[in-house]
Design a protein around this motif. Structure first.
Motif: not given
Length: 529
Positions: A13-14, A48, A51, A54, A56, A60-62
């Motif tokens: 999820s992002v 997607s 993210g 890496n 982003l 961004a919260d991954i």
């Protein structure tokens, strides 16, 4: 998990500032296969991929799991990513003009990756760079090594990006709309090349695209996304012949269709006589200057009032250069007659006074809009230049009316280009063109960066505007399905020369020249059993 899984995402999820963009995505890409990721603009396809690697921005919260074979990417130190990106994982980004460094030559940009990951430099790097240009079927590789990005066509720039991506023989190739700027024949050649590399090296490929015909031809499995979620996943045959999702049905049906408004005996608006374009080549030390490069051979063409003339041909065939010559943006030889006025004889203020009568919509809806200006300023800039007598209230009224005409809400006038989808940005570009009430609009690949559903809506908008305003279009495209839905007549360019011309239906249904037949065969849809 499949034993040959190369890249695996689990419950991935992002979120950006708390807003979910990708929601619990699970997929895997296997060695030796191509997984296509499809969906409309804004569905989360590119986010997607970025993210997972890496790439982003910090906001961004991954969350969720991601692995490259046995490497856990979720907890990879920052320095360790340098050994992953560009080496084990190669990237082909969607916009080659913004992805390539405008201050470096082609050889330097390819050589940088070779130096970082293989330690190659000097003549060894140049030799390898030349081999890569040949591998992606770029003509005149020795000349192109010393070329700058702005000197290349869109298709050539995209092939340079592909050469950079495969330079270090990666395990995984992430190709984000890799054929957006390419004509249909080169699309097939490039994807066939990538498939060959995939098979030879056991490489996996994540193929992000909006072109479902390319997915039919070149993917093994397909993952359909909508609003950050997976709608369905399966083999290409399963998904395309028996889709389980209503959204997938909608995507498959979103093919530009219909025909332009029929023409009566319309008056000629634009006529050229023996129009040609040539560019001088750089002179090398201790050698004579080589002969000029002939980009457009002497040609004669016409566009009637209210007519759409489609221009098709491979990348580098001279389509955009011809349009630039007609707009007097590059020097040319020969006659350009616009509504009885010899444009080729005009200079200075006389030419500027004519420019409001012909406008252009470019291929890249993001790069052609100033990121520093709000939409209202972008649309009204030409109006204020050509009609300085208009007061602010009248300019604002025309901006609002034009936004409504292109199907955009009026409250978007204060927003900036980065806040819009690709389709919305292209509508802004159309609004900027039509607010001047031109008679001719050059549309240079206006749908190539858009997904099929947005393409369909844009084609319908352009036809409505043409019928309402009596506009003439010069429509440049490599997408023959869009050309069929837009054009009254078609000319086919090859190496700067017209090899075939005629009514759209006649040329596309009964082509006479072998080159035209090759273009049409490359674009013909694949029917799955």
């Amino acid at each position: 998990m499949h034993p040959d899984a190369l890249l695996r995402l689990e419950e991935f999820s992002v979120r950006f500032d708390g807003i979910s963009v990708v929601d619990r995505l699970s997929l895997e890409i296997r060695r030796g296969e191509t997984l296509a990721l499809v969906g409309e603009s804004g569905s989360g396809k590119s986010v997607s991929a970025l993210g997972a690697m890496n790439l982003l921005p910090p906001n961004a919260d991954i969350v969720g799991g991601r692995w490259l074979e046995d490497v856990d990417l979720s907890h990879l130190p920052a320095k360790a990513w340098y050994g992953i990106r560009g080496s084990r994982v190669g990237f082909v980004f969607q916009e080659p003009m913004t992805s390539l460094n405008p201050l470096h030559t082609v050889s330097k940009q390819i050589g940088e990756s070779l130096r970082l990951h293989q330690g190659l430099g000097g003549q060894a790097a140049r030799k390898r760079a030349r081999e890569l240009l040949e591998q992606v079927q770029l003509p005149r590789p020795d000349e192109l090594l010393d070329a700058w990005p702005h000197q290349l066509s869109g298709g050539q720039r995209q092939r340079v990006m592909i050469a950079m991506a495969i330079a270090n023989e990666p395990d995984l190739l992430i190709a984000d709309e890799p054929t957006t700027a390419l004509d249909v024949t080169v699309q097939q050649e490039i994807l066939a090349l990538l498939a060959e590399l995939r098979d030879d090296q056991g490489m996996g490929m994540l193929f992000i695209t909006h072109d479902l015909n390319l997915v039919r031809r070149h993917a093994d499995r397909v993952c359909v996304m909508q609003q950050g979620r997976v709608e369905e996943t399966g083999t290409v045959t399963e998904v395309f012949t028996s889709p389980s999702s209503e959204y997938t049905h909608t995507l498959l049906a979103a093919e530009p269709s219909g025909n332009p408004t029929p023409l009566d005996d319309a008056k000629t608006l634009l006529r050229t006589q023996q129009l040609s374009v040539s560019f001088s080549r750089p002179k090398r030390l201790f050698s004579r200057r080589p002969p000029p490069f002939i980009a457009v051979q002497p040609l004669t063409m016409t566009v009637a009032k209210g007519e759409t003339l489609g221009i098709v041909g491979e990348s580098g065939s001279g389509k955009t250069t011809l349009a630039q010559a007609l707009l007097r943006l590059v020097p040319s030889q020969g006659e350009i007659n616009f509504d009885g006025q010899r444009l080729d004889r005009l200079t200075g203020n006389a030419l500027r006074r004519q420019r409001s009568r012909f406008q252009v919509v470019f291929q890249d809806p993001y790069g052609s809009l100033s990121p520093r200006l709000p939409v209202s300023s972008i649309i009204s800039e030409g109006l204020r230049f050509h009609f300085p007598e208009l007061d602010d209230r009248e300019v604002e009224r025309r901006v609002v009316a034009t936004l409504q005409e292109v199907g955009l809400p009026t409250d978007c006038a204060a927003r900036y280009p980065h806040e819009f989808s690709g389709g919305q940005r292209q509508r802004i570009a159309v609004a900027r063109a039509i607010i001047l009430e031109p008679e001719l609009i050059v549309l240079d690949e206006p749908t190539s960066a858009l997904d099929r559903t947005v393409q369909k809506h844009l084609v319908e908008l352009l036809r409505e505007l043409q019928a309402r305003r009596g506009l003439s279009y010069l429509f440049i495209s490599h997408d023959l399905s869009v050309v069929r839905a837009m054009a009254h007549r078609v000319i086919v360019l090859k190496d700067g020369s017209i090899v075939e011309e005629g009514g759209c239906e006649r040329v596309l249904n009964a082509p006479r020249h072998p080159y035209t037949k090759r273009l049409i065969n490359a674009a013909r849809p694949v029917h799955l059993a």
